[in-house]
Design a protein around this motif. Structure first.
Motif, PDB file in Angstrom:
ATOM      1  N   VAL B  55      26.885  12.536  -9.814  1.00 46.28           N
ATOM      2  CA  VAL B  55      27.209  13.224 -11.065  1.00 46.28           C
ATOM      3  C   VAL B  55      26.490  14.570 -11.043  1.00 46.28           C
ATOM      4  O   VAL B  55      25.297  14.642 -10.765  1.00 46.28           O
ATOM      5  CB  VAL B  55      26.731  12.419 -12.291  1.00 46.28           C
ATOM      6  N   LEU B  70      21.728  12.265 -18.381  1.00 42.90           N
ATOM      7  CA  LEU B  70      20.882  11.822 -17.265  1.00 42.90           C
ATOM      8  C   LEU B  70      20.169  10.512 -17.625  1.00 42.90           C
ATOM      9  O   LEU B  70      20.171   9.532 -16.864  1.00 42.90           O
ATOM     10  CB  LEU B  70      19.866  12.925 -16.948  1.00 42.90           C
ATOM     11  N   THR B  73      22.681   7.657 -17.827  1.00 43.62           N
ATOM     12  CA  THR B  73      23.180   7.249 -16.515  1.00 43.62           C
ATOM     13  C   THR B  73      22.133   6.458 -15.745  1.00 43.62           C
ATOM     14  O   THR B  73      22.427   5.418 -15.151  1.00 43.62           O
ATOM     15  CB  THR B  73      23.576   8.494 -15.694  1.00 43.62           C
ATOM     16  N   VAL B  82      22.218  11.757  -9.797  1.00 47.52           N
ATOM     17  CA  VAL B  82      22.564  12.793 -10.776  1.00 47.52           C
ATOM     18  C   VAL B  82      21.843  14.079 -10.402  1.00 47.52           C
ATOM     19  O   VAL B  82      20.641  14.085 -10.176  1.00 47.52           O
ATOM     20  CB  VAL B  82      22.151  12.374 -12.200  1.00 47.52           C
TER      21      VAL B  82
END
Ligand code: ATP
Lengths: 434, 124
Positions: B55, B70, B73, B82
């Protein structure tokens, strides 16, 4: 107090009186016999203005003043007479008479006087002469008094005028100083908000510039590829990408340009001309600028931005850099308020700032709303006052809203109002006539 | 290989598609886009079982920020890499990103050559 004065003495006195000159002896004697005498101490009132008058007085000794209240008309001494006017016209006394020194007067009654007058009409001439003298004297006194009053008044007016002129130039000086410090303050405010903005501006310019750089680099690569391609379909695809990229470069170039223009507008000191402005576009741009400015200074900051713009909003003639300052101010305040509320750490709180435009009654309405701390009723009246701020000292000048208020109500003949409920919302409503 | 790109600027889609044109054409890479942190979260939830490897998220977006994404996730899909992207390369942002578990931090303008290398060498 009556006195002991002999008839002979009285005759002697009356003989000397101008009024009775030429009067035959027997009449002088007759008059003397009917006369009463009286003595007055200093400051004793002999006749009072307004009293009924049926006697006249001859001063045998002493001194009196003829006066109207505090205004002295004349001082007369022995051998003179007074009070004859009221005797003749039957009107109340027109003046007061008061003894200055110890004074003895002979009092002649109206009837006795008229008896003498009937028997010897020739003294009428004396009476008229005397009356004229009295009137002239009174007149002179009045004129002199009037002259001195007039001079006094003129002097006073002159003095006052001079004082006023002095005060005036003093005030002008103060005003000049005030204007200067106001200009300095305004300039400071502008610089401060510009400082706040720089980060936002940098970000806002950097984004479109990145796109311009990227899309132009990509286009160069596409062109290189294009040269070696023979397949029609592939070439068409690249051409359409190229066209697309050029459009993007153009758009982002314009975007950067408009931001730079706004920034210049914002910091320029003077702009005397109104210009047609798209308030939707300005609202959008300055909302972004304020947001990024806020973010750059507080990396933890975030809020939802909501916009709702009237599609058919006409362009409006405004001092655009002034309006942009108002918008920026309202947005900054709104973001400050939501950030403050967010820091209170209430669960589920979603900070949001919105701007809405609409048209109503020939005016463009711009509403800036936030769901921040709100404004307590106790200070709602004060927020438009210069220097009112609830920010920690050093952080806010408290000039933002007062300047905004002047800009909207004075230079644009519009309205700026506020609605707020503490810990729920604050709503600033700008109204600008089209 | 799938990459989810999150940014509030719509034109990033065109940009990434062109930058990775060859890789996409060759089927080596698939790019997906979300234009807010919220949208990205929904996206991730729908895409289970996950085949996204990376991501790439902007930090500064209206509403929920890249940091919110963040955090979310890393809590729900700890295996997902990320990388944070920001216009501001200040230490505060970088530290925050790494303390929240970001695999990398890139400052705009993005160096795409470097990004490509990282994606394909698994260096992220
Ligand atoms: N959206 C808002 N929500 C809550 N309070 C507000 C809002 N806007 C203004 N206020 C209140 O009004 C006060 C005055 O605002 P103003 O813009 O004049 O000055 P300031 O913001 O304090 O200072 P500066 O303009 O220098 O930033 C603020 O300090 C705050 O108390």
């Amino acid at each position: 107090m009556s006195t002991n004065i002999s008839i002979d003495f009285l005759i002697k006195v009356l003989r000397k009186v101008f009024l009775f000159q030429n009067l035959p002896d027997h009449l002088v004697k007759q008059l003397s016999e009917s006369i009463k005498t009286e003595e007055f101490a200093p400051n004793k009132v002999i006749i009072e203005k307004g009293d009924e008058g049926n006697t006249m007085f001859v001063i045998i000794s002493g001194k009196v003043k003829i006066h109207d209240g505090k205004e002295q008309v004349a001082e007369i001494m022995e051998g003179n007479f007074f009070g004859e006017m009221a005797l003749l016209d039957g009107e109340p006394r027109s003046m007061s008479v008061t003894a200055i020194e110890p004074t003895i007067v002979a009092i002649i009654h109206r009837n006795d006087f008229f008896n003498v007058l009937n028997d010897f009409p020739a003294i009428s001439k004396n009476i008229i002469t005397q009356l004229t003298r009295h009137l002239r004297a009174q007149n002179d006194v009045l004129i002199a008094q009037w002259r001195s009053k007039e001079k006094e008044l003129n002097d006073l007016v002159e003095k006052r005028t001079e004082e006023l002129a002095n005060k005036n130039s003093e005030l002008m000086l103060v005003l000049d100083n005030l204007k200067l410090s106001q200009q300095q303050l305004v300039q400071q405010e502008k610089l401060a908000s510009l400082g706040q903005l720089t980060a936002g501006i940098a970000h806002e310019i950097k984004n479109p510039l990145n796109f311009v750089n990227n899309f132009s680099e990509l286009s160069l690569e596409l062109l290189e590829e294009f040269k070696d391609l023979t397949d029609e379909a592939e070439r068409d695809e690249i051409l359409s990408d190229l066209k697309n990229n050029l459009e993007k470069i153009n758009n982002h170039g314009k975007r950067a340009d408009s931001i730079v223009k706004n920034m210049l507008n914002h910091s320029r000191t003077r702009n005397d001309e109104k210009q047609l402005a798209d308030l939707n576009k300005m609202s959008e741009e300055f909302l972004q600028l304020a947001y990024h400015g806020m973010f750059a200074n507080n990396p933890d900051f975030s809020c939802y931005l909501k916009t709702s713009f009237a599609e058919n909003l006409p362009k409006v003639n405004v001092f655009s850099q002034d309006i942009s300052r108002v918008l920026l101010n309202l947005f900054n305040n709104a973001m400050y308020a939501v950030n403050k509320r967010k820091k209170l750490g209430v669960a589920g709180y979603e900070p949001s700032v919105s701007v809405t435009t609409s048209i109503s009654n020939g005016s463009v309405i711009i509403i800036v709303q936030d769901n921040g701390t709100g404004i307590p009723d106790s200070v709602k009246d004060k927020i438009f006052e210069p220097f009112f701020t609830t920010k920690p000292s050093g952080e806010g000048t408290g000039l933002g809203l007062s300047l905004s208020y002047d800009i909207i109500t004075q230079s644009h003949k519009g309205k700026l109002s506020v609605e707020s409920i503490e810990n729920q919302f604050t709503k600033f409503i700008i109204q600008i006539p089209i | 290989m799938k990459v989810l790109i999150v940014d509030d600027e719509l034109d990033v889609e065109q940009l990434y598609r062109q930058r990775f044109r060859k890789e996409i054409k060759a089927g080596e890479l698939e790019v997906m886009f979300a234009f807010s942190a919220n949208e990205a979260m929904n996206f991730l939830a729908e895409l289970a079982p996950m085949d996204i490897v990376l991501v790439l998220s902007d930090i500064n977006m209206p509403g929920l920020t890249g940091f919110d994404l963040l955090k979310f996730t890393k809590e729900k899909y700890p295996h997902l890499n990320v990388v944070m992207v920001s216009a501001y390369g200040d230490a505060e942002n970088m530290n925050k990103a790494s303390s929240l578990g970001a695999s990398g931090f890139m400052v705009k303008p993005i160096d795409f050559t470097l990004l490509k290398e990282k994606i394909f060498s698994g260096g992220i």
